[in-house]
Design a protein around this motif. Structure first.
Motif, short mmCIF file in Angstrom:
data_model
loop_
_atom_site.label_atom_id
_atom_site.label_comp_id
_atom_site.label_asym_id
_atom_site.label_seq_id
_atom_site.Cartn_x
_atom_site.Cartn_y
_atom_site.Cartn_z
N LEU A 132 0.82 -1.22 0.00
CA LEU A 132 0.00 0.00 0.00
C LEU A 132 0.85 1.27 0.00
CD1 LEU A 132 -2.93 1.13 0.35
CD2 LEU A 132 -2.58 0.99 2.81
N HIS A 133 2.07 1.18 0.53
CA HIS A 133 2.90 2.36 0.76
C HIS A 133 3.74 2.67 -0.48
CE1 HIS A 133 5.95 4.88 2.86
NE2 HIS A 133 4.91 5.19 3.60
N PRO A 134 3.61 3.87 -1.04
CA PRO A 134 4.33 4.19 -2.29
C PRO A 134 5.84 4.04 -2.17
CG PRO A 134 2.63 5.83 -1.87
CD PRO A 134 2.70 4.97 -0.65
N ALA A 135 6.43 4.43 -1.03
CA ALA A 135 7.88 4.31 -0.87
C ALA A 135 8.30 2.84 -0.89
CB ALA A 135 8.34 4.97 0.43
N ALA A 136 7.49 1.99 -0.29
CA ALA A 136 7.80 0.55 -0.29
C ALA A 136 7.71 -0.01 -1.71
CB ALA A 136 6.84 -0.19 0.63
N VAL A 137 6.72 0.42 -2.46
CA VAL A 137 6.56 -0.07 -3.83
C VAL A 137 7.77 0.31 -4.68
CG1 VAL A 137 5.19 0.17 -5.94
CG2 VAL A 137 4.05 -0.11 -3.73
N ARG A 138 8.24 1.55 -4.53
CA ARG A 138 9.42 1.98 -5.29
C ARG A 138 10.64 1.14 -4.92
NH1 ARG A 138 7.16 7.12 -4.14
NH2 ARG A 138 8.58 7.41 -2.35
N CYS A 139 10.79 0.88 -3.62
CA CYS A 139 11.92 0.10 -3.14
C CYS A 139 11.82 -1.35 -3.63
CB CYS A 139 11.99 0.16 -1.62
SG CYS A 139 13.45 -0.60 -0.89
N ALA A 140 10.63 -1.92 -3.53
CA ALA A 140 10.44 -3.30 -3.96
C ALA A 140 10.72 -3.45 -5.45
CB ALA A 140 9.02 -3.77 -3.63
#
Length: 269
Positions: A132-140
């Motif tokens: 759900l978290h945009p920063a996590a998606v970018r990192c993943a």
């Protein structure tokens, strides 16, 4: 690797880290020195760590299941105890020699999906992840794109392609499971520097866990497995919820890693 000579951790750095409450000051000093590219960068990194920034955020990476996983600021740091979930998932996947479809929910950095795909190292593994978290998606995406992983941004199953329904062999999830009232008891590294959405599991800690379980049967392939990380105290309730959803549950635990995983299996048709 550091480009300036510093073969032995500086005692001054160790002293500063220890004074700041870093239990493994010597090990952390070695990591900081080996990662920094210049003396100025090292000084900045030490200052950040002393100020309470998680070591993994300072370094920009974390070791997980033998892999170096990129960790961006404001992204949940993969925990070493979660390696136990990967062990359990690998065992479940290896019981079926056919190609495997993996789904990593609440994926954070994507560490779990990356580790399981690496452990299986078989042709035809298909990896999907969502957060759900945009920063996590970018990192993943940074971590999983090189291995062909697909990362979606959104709430649990909502952003997933419909073509995944009924095809997932291994569904792994380390959702937030800390009860809201217990958030204040967490170390400041987590409370201050990691997203609340990755920590707060609601009144009993199982709000998101229940949602993961409720929809899992629709996405699992026949004989597929759902593996969810919880606390030991929450395991029996989690297993009950899996049974109510039509999955056959079992609880696995590791005292050494202080880890608990509840595994639910969909009946093979």
């Amino acid at each position: 690797m550091s480009v300036f000579p510093s073969p032995v951790p500086s005692t001054a750095i160790i002293t500063r880290l220890r004074a700041a409450g870093c239990v493994f000051a010597e090990d952390e000093a070695e990591l900081l020195i080996s990662t920094a590219r210049t003396p100025d960068e090292l000084a900045t990194m030490v200052d950040q760590r002393v100020a309470g920034l998680p070591l993994e955020h300072v370094l920009g990476w974390a070791e997980f299941c033998g892999l170096r996983i990129a960790v961006d600021p404001e992204v949940f740091v993969p925990r070493r105890r979660t390696e136990f979930l990967i062990d359990q998932a690998e065992a479940a996947a290896l019981s079926d020699p056919s190609p495997t479809v993996i789904l990593d929910l609440c994926c954070g950095t994507g560490a779990m999906g990356a580790a399981l795909a690496a452990a299986l190292s078989r042709e035809g593994v298909e990896l999907h992840a969502a957060d759900l978290h945009p920063a996590a998606v970018r990192c993943a995406r940074r971590n999983l794109a090189p291995i062909g992983g697909h990362v979606y941004e959104g709430d649990l199953y909502k952003p997933l392609p419909a073509t995944l329904r009924g095809r997932v062999d291994i569904l792994i999830a380390s959702p937030p499971y800390v009860p809201t009232e217990a958030i204040r008891l967490l170390p400041s590294e987590a409370r201050v520097h990691e997203p609340l959405v990755a920590l707060d599991g609601g009144a009993d800690g199982l709000d998101v866990v229940r949602r993961v379980i409720a929809e899992a049967p629709a996405w699992l392939a026949p004989g597929g497995h759902l593996l969810v990380e919880t606390s030991e105290r929450q395991a029996s309730r989690t297993a009950e919820d899996m049974a109510a959803a039509g999955l056959t549950p079992r609880v696995a635990g590791s005292e050494d890693r202080y880890a608990t995983v509840v595994i639910g299996t969909k009946t093979a048709e």
